[in-house]
Design an enzyme around this catalytic site. Structure first.
Site, mmCIF file in Angstrom:
data_model
loop_
_atom_site.group_PDB
_atom_site.id
_atom_site.type_symbol
_atom_site.label_atom_id
_atom_site.label_comp_id
_atom_site.label_asym_id
_atom_site.label_seq_id
_atom_site.Cartn_x
_atom_site.Cartn_y
_atom_site.Cartn_z
ATOM 1 N N TRP A 42 -4.191 8.440 -1.812
ATOM 2 C CA TRP A 42 -4.989 7.456 -2.559
ATOM 3 C C TRP A 42 -6.471 7.528 -2.196
ATOM 4 O O TRP A 42 -7.232 6.667 -2.583
ATOM 5 C CB TRP A 42 -4.461 6.049 -2.284
ATOM 6 C CG TRP A 42 -3.019 5.884 -2.614
ATOM 7 C CD1 TRP A 42 -2.483 5.567 -3.838
ATOM 8 C CD2 TRP A 42 -1.915 6.049 -1.716
ATOM 9 N NE1 TRP A 42 -1.115 5.530 -3.745
ATOM 10 C CE2 TRP A 42 -0.726 5.825 -2.465
ATOM 11 C CE3 TRP A 42 -1.793 6.376 -0.371
ATOM 12 C CZ2 TRP A 42 0.541 5.910 -1.899
ATOM 13 C CZ3 TRP A 42 -0.540 6.474 0.187
ATOM 14 C CH2 TRP A 42 0.611 6.234 -0.568
ATOM 15 N N ASP A 43 -6.882 8.517 -1.418
ATOM 16 C CA ASP A 43 -8.245 8.598 -0.907
ATOM 17 C C ASP A 43 -8.551 7.400 -0.020
ATOM 18 O O ASP A 43 -9.653 6.848 -0.042
ATOM 19 C CB ASP A 43 -9.267 8.703 -2.050
ATOM 20 C CG ASP A 43 -10.662 9.066 -1.566
ATOM 21 O OD1 ASP A 43 -10.777 9.543 -0.429
ATOM 22 O OD2 ASP A 43 -11.627 8.869 -2.316
ATOM 23 N N TYR A 44 -7.563 7.003 0.789
ATOM 24 C CA TYR A 44 -7.739 5.907 1.734
ATOM 25 C C TYR A 44 -8.126 6.465 3.105
ATOM 26 O O TYR A 44 -7.565 6.069 4.138
ATOM 27 C CB TYR A 44 -6.466 5.073 1.846
ATOM 28 C CG TYR A 44 -6.187 4.164 0.673
ATOM 29 C CD1 TYR A 44 -7.156 3.895 -0.278
ATOM 30 C CD2 TYR A 44 -4.944 3.562 0.516
ATOM 31 C CE1 TYR A 44 -6.899 3.059 -1.356
ATOM 32 C CE2 TYR A 44 -4.678 2.720 -0.550
ATOM 33 C CZ TYR A 44 -5.650 2.477 -1.481
ATOM 34 O OH TYR A 44 -5.387 1.631 -2.554
#
Length: 852
Positions: free
Chosen positions: A529-531
């Site tokens: 999630w591009d976290y």
């Protein structure tokens, strides 16, 4: 007669226009309401649409019964709204705002007189008109109650001030590192400005850096200045250093690194968030006989020193990773040519500024003169960060954040151009000798056990997680704390290796002298999630159950604030694992659980009732979009049909981090909420661009992987967020218990709405806060153009000042040589956030008479 006829035609025209508008409005709701209902959403839009359409048809037939049906529509809309969102004004507004306005227009005497068919009483309005008046009055009462309350606020106040901690080691007048100090607290003990006098702050001076790039949307001035020894230092998107007088704002000198090896095609994003300062005057270094230049000499030498920086960023043409060279092109070997022995250093270079450049270099210049300090990496004072990198390609790798400095080493990470390819440079973190620039150790997440400097011809592991944000340092433990991202691509992890997964989205503690991993804590498992961990860890000693515990406070994009023992990485405040969606594309294997913390600003699961708009029509369209997306709560994997990712990749917290008060043991932060749509696109195994938009070349192409990706904010057709406000808050947390003491809606829609109205809706932003010993917090990162001062005890806004552009940076505060405490803000804006770009540096202070 003519006049009456003409007047009658005007009345008829108004009546017809209003009725036609209501019919159009109702027809759109009927059409969309059927579609939404069939998708499993609310049927209320269909009901409302039918009522509005029926009312319009009766009005066109000149029947007052149309007013009665319109009254039913208003009553239904207000009742439905209260049932879904309660007495929350911003939730009710799309459902009733325009409908009430049209109802008021229907009550104009001229319109009512054009409706002859119906009851004649009540001055011609009839029972039907009276009913409409009653419905509008009911709505006004409900709306008034909603506007009088702020149901999304959590009021509270810290009951006491703790005085357990000794903060004597904090330089009282300086802001010597990006986070105030290398502990990353964003705290100053200065207390001249207080809650009682902050409202009297005024502009002391304003400076313009002259570096604005409106044609490059991701390029922005977002530097947090350093203020050390009566000089202010900041950097620009072009990797220049500017030195200012912190009391007058007058420019003292400017250094330009002469960027090389870049191309327009890959240079749409450039930033420099800050610089690093090191003072070696007490380290006993041998000083050369060459005297430092005087001021007149220094000015003449600055230009010559700029011309001396000639090392090419990569030493080679662009590699195949960027799709601009032939497949199989050899990777260039970049050699470490730093001196092996420490040569005598020029006297003015005992105090140095370290500049990370956009073309992947690290340059040391004199903090006094702005002239290059030879001997750090070579005669040109430059370390080439492409040393040992695989897949060399200009602009795919450089350091956007300032390095961390100790008395032994300069620790440098780097930002890798995620989502371009599966063959990118390494996310290696390296330490260079603070004096010579010689490589001391390397932490390669793909080969963490081998920290000895690699030899000529070797390369680091490609595509492993990178440390693009800021590190922190504990000198007593001699540990460096690294917030890590993920290997590329962000939205698909089916091909990742165990080495890529081990340190992904983690905070990692390494020995500052050797690079040896001491511990790591993963904040997201198998991040798709591009976290990545975006924020500098804040180091603070907490008093818990009577014991002082050395702690680390780590904000995350997904909204969790992890409080860890910085000696061991174990959680001080409890964490737990929760089950998450496993519904992913073929080849993907999501982690079954994800960690959550006691301190959590995670959003509630999104529902149709949370959708928003300026009217029921665009709100309904957002609900239709939501129903068509895959969404199974936070951590829903990206999909082919499109997934709502909430929070989006901007995160609830980003590189602005949080501020912690080591005396009061309070955390102050700016949680923001903005969902994104993430869609995977099957791609051929070629270098063809299939998702790059004009102006954003080489987007999430993910060359060499099964899927490209398209990401965009979850917006309505009118360009407004589909989620209901608030989109941004400020919050105060007791770090000893994990309790959120207050959380207040923060920011206005003045600079994001079609009409610049100063409604307090709570807006998103990017940039960080600071806190002071005077009991204040300051923040400029919201997307409305203000810097604000808050009472740290309660979160109450006490002061604001208008900025000429977006303030997407973190402020700083310092004591001037004139005895006044200053607050400095950089208003550079940010194209990706949508704020106006600028180049202003603005300092505020109390008047001289009130600073005594």
């Amino acid at each position: 007669m003519w006049r009456e006829s003409k007047f009658g035609k005007v009345i008829s025209m108004i009546h017809i226009i209003l009725a036609s508008l209501i019919l159009l409005f109702g027809g759109a709701l009927v059409f969309g309401g059927v579609r939404l209902g069939l998708l499993g959403g609310s049927w209320a839009y269909l009901v409302l649409g039918v009522l509005l359409a029926l009312s319009a048809l009766l009005l066109l037939a000149r029947r007052k019964s149309g007013l009665a049906i319109y009254a039913v529509a208003i009553t239904f809309a207000i009742g439905w709204g209260v049932w879904e969102v309660g007495l929350y004004w911003w939730g009710l507004a799309p459902r009733v705002g325009i409908i009430i306005l049209l109802g008021l227009l229907l009550l104009l005497p001229a319109v009512v007189r054009s409706l002859p068919h119906g009851s004649p009483g009540f001055r011609g309005y009839g029972i039907e008109g009276v009913g409409l008046v009653g419905a509008i009055m009911l709505s006004v009462i409900v709306v008034g109650l909603a506007m009088a309350t702020q149901s999304k606020d959590l009021p509270g106040e810290f009951a006491q001030t703790r005085m357990d901690q000794d903060t004597a080691e904090v330089p009282r007048g300086d802001w010597s590192a990006y986070g105030g100090t290398i502990a990353g607290q964003r705290y100053s003990p200065l207390a001249q400005i207080t809650p009682e006098n902050v409202s009297e702050l005024e502009v002391a001076w304003e400076y313009h850096a002259g570096d604005i790039h409106v044609d490059l949307p991701g390029t922005a001035l977002e530097s947090t200045p350093l203020i050390v020894n009566d000089t202010m230092y900041l950097c620009t998107p072009q990797s220049e250093i500017i030195a200012l007088d912190p009391v007058t704002g007058k420019e003292r000198w400017r250094f330009s690194p002469n960027l090389v090896g870049l191309t327009d095609k890959l240079s749409t994003y450039a930033t420099c968030r800050g610089l690093s300062y090191h003072d070696a005057t007490s380290l006993g270094w041998e000083v050369s006989g060459e005297p430092p230049p005087d001021k007149k000499q220094a000015l003449s030498l600055v230009e010559a020193s700029m011309a001396g920086v000639t090392i090419d960023a990569s030493g080679a043409a662009q590699n195949v990773v960027a799709g601009t060279a032939q497949a199989g092109a050899p990777n260039p070997v970049i050699v470490d040519d730093a001196p092996t022995n420490a040569e005598p250093i020029r006297l003015d270079c005992l105090r140095r500024i370290f500049l990370p450049t956009r073309d992947a270099r690290l340059i040391a210049v004199s903090a006094e003169t702005g002239i290059i300090c030879p001997g750090f990496g070579g005669e040109d004072g430059t370390v080439n960060l492409w040393i040992g990198q695989p897949n060399v390609s200009p602009t795919t790798y450089y350091s956007t954040s300032p390095p961390l400095v100790t008395n032994e080493v300069v620790v440098v990470g780097g930002s890798v151009n995620d989502n371009l390819s599966n063959a990118l440079p390494s996310g290696v973190v390296r330490a260079f000798d603070i004096r010579t620039g010689r490589l001391v150790w390397n932490f390669d997440p793909g080969n963490p056990e081998s920290t000895e400097p690699i030899t000529v011809g070797e390369t680091y592991t490609q595509n492993v997680p990178n440390n693009w944000s800021l590190a922190s340092y504990d000198p007593e433990l001699n540990l460096v704390y690294l917030p890590m991202g993920s290997g590329s691509p962000d939205q698909y992890g089916g091909d990742r290796t165990p080495e890529q997964e081990r340190f992904s989205a983690s905070v990692v503690a390494v020995n500052a002298s050797t690079g040896e991993v001491r511990w790591s804590f993963q904040t997201v498992h198998h991040d798709i999630w591009d976290y990545d961990v975006p924020a500098q860890p804040s180091l603070i000693d907490l008093t818990i159950s009577g014991q002082v515990v050395p702690a680390l406070v780590q904000p995350t994009k997904q909204g969790e604030i992890f409080v860890l023992d910085r000696r061991t990485g174990e959680a001080i405040l409890p964490t737990e694992e929760i089950a998450v969606s496993q519904n992913a594309v073929e080849g993907e294997q999501p982690a079954p659980t994800q960690p959550v913390s006691t301190i959590s600003f995670a959003p509630d699961d999104v529902t149709g009732a949370d959708m928003w708009g300026l009217s029921p029509v665009d709100q309904m369209m957002c609900r239709i979009s939501l129903a068509q997306l895959r969404y199974e709560g936070r951590y829903t994997p990206p999909s082919l049909e499109g997934t709502l990712t909430h929070p989006g990749s901007f995160g609830i917290f980003n590189w602005g981090a949080v501020a912690v008060d080591p005396v009061r043991q309070i955390m102050f932060g700016m949680p923001v909420y903005l969902g994104f749509i993430s869609r995977l696109i099957p791609r051929p195994n070629t270098l063809d661009e299939i998702v790059s938009a004009p102006g954003y070349p080489m987007g999430n192409e993910n060359f060499g992987t099964p899927y490209a990706a398209v990401l965009r904010p979850f917006m309505s057709p009118l360009g407004l967020p589909c989620q209901s406000p608030p989109w941004g808050y400020i919050a105060g947390v007791d770090l000893t218990t994990g309790e959120t003491v207050y959380q207040h809606v923060n920011g206005t829609v003045r600079d994001v709405a079609p009409i610049p109205l100063p409604f307090e809706a709570g807006v998103p932003g990017i940039g960080g806060p600071i806190v002071t010993g005077g009991g204040l917090a300051f923040l400029s990162g919201t997307v409305d153009y203000y810097v604000r001062g808050y009472d740290l005890a309660s979160g109450e806004e006490l002061w604001r000042s208008r900025l000429p552009a977006g303030g997407q940076s973190t402020p700083a505060t310092y004591m001037g040589h004139d005895g006044r405490q200053y607050l400095v803000v950089v208003a550079g804006g940010h194209g990706y956030v949508g704020t106006k770009l600028g180049d202003a540096v603005i300092a505020y202070s109390l008047s001289r008479s009130k600073s005594q």
